[in-house]
Design an enzyme around this catalytic site. Sequence first.
Site, mmCIF file in Angstrom:
data_model
loop_
_atom_site.group_PDB
_atom_site.id
_atom_site.type_symbol
_atom_site.label_atom_id
_atom_site.label_comp_id
_atom_site.label_asym_id
_atom_site.label_seq_id
_atom_site.Cartn_x
_atom_site.Cartn_y
_atom_site.Cartn_z
ATOM 1 N N SER A 168 0.848 -1.190 0.000
ATOM 2 C CA SER A 168 0.000 0.000 0.000
ATOM 3 C C SER A 168 0.885 1.243 0.000
ATOM 4 C CB SER A 168 -0.866 -0.008 1.276
ATOM 5 O OG SER A 168 -1.463 1.242 1.524
ATOM 6 N N TYR A 181 -1.859 -1.034 10.654
ATOM 7 C CA TYR A 181 -1.845 -1.254 9.206
ATOM 8 C C TYR A 181 -0.516 -0.805 8.607
ATOM 9 C CZ TYR A 181 -3.724 -1.179 4.402
ATOM 10 O OH TYR A 181 -3.965 -1.405 3.066
#
Length: 287
Positions: A168, A181
């Site tokens: 990401s 995350y």
Amino acid sequence: MTDDNFDLTPPELRRDDLLVVDDSRFTEENIALVTGAASGIGQATAVALAVNGLTVVGADIDETGLEETRDIADDLGADGTVEAVETDLTNDDDIGAVVETAAEYGTLRYVANIAGMQHIDSIAEFPMEKYDLLQDIMVRAPFLTAQKAIPHIEETDDGVGAIANMSSVHGHYATERKAAYITAKHAITGLTRAIAAEGGGTLRGFSVSVGYVLTPLMINQIEDTAEQRGISKREVIEDVMLGQARTKEMMTPAEVANLFTFGFSRHGKHLNGADMLWDGGYTHTYQ
């Protein structure tokens, strides 16, 4: 700004949206294991690889979603198939079992570790049980999946294969309230490089990093953010999520799936230990 006529429906997967590559290894005898295959990016990737002729073993805890993935592949006339295997990625035995099942279908060459989750909270308030769950699914499970899959890939006639990990933009920088995350995505970079270091050049490791993708999970996050901040969903996307990006449009699951297809193909043979960053200018530009 209002949300009148503002459509947040996830796009339907269409065959015309999927990259199809001429590759001698993209055959039914060769297997791709895809985690998180019941929805979103994982579902699109499973379908895309099946359309390219591979036999895909889709792993997910959501059995109904896996059946939907298989139906979509069938409806699109995929040359390959999707085999659904209900899998709990927090269970070591399940991970070992799904890898062995994949190997039983044929020659296991490709793994796409896509399953993920999100929890938003400050570090000071972050519940550790959520932190542990997120790390289990997004770091430990990819590591163990790779550990179990590597011997099968190495035992093929030429040792050619690849393990791809979903990263990401948050694997490149940090923002507020997504500490678990961000930690996981930075960790996946290390795993990707370690796979490449041990792969001998034929077994490759690579990661895929994107910005915001229009998935059911993301739609829920958009709606929650709009309610929390008292702004429209359009403002959440254009100002909050894509405010830093130069391309003011969310990616679709199919567009992300195409990156996995390309990376696995013969055209990606020099993609090793590296990250495919497609983020609309999010990471390397600023105002």
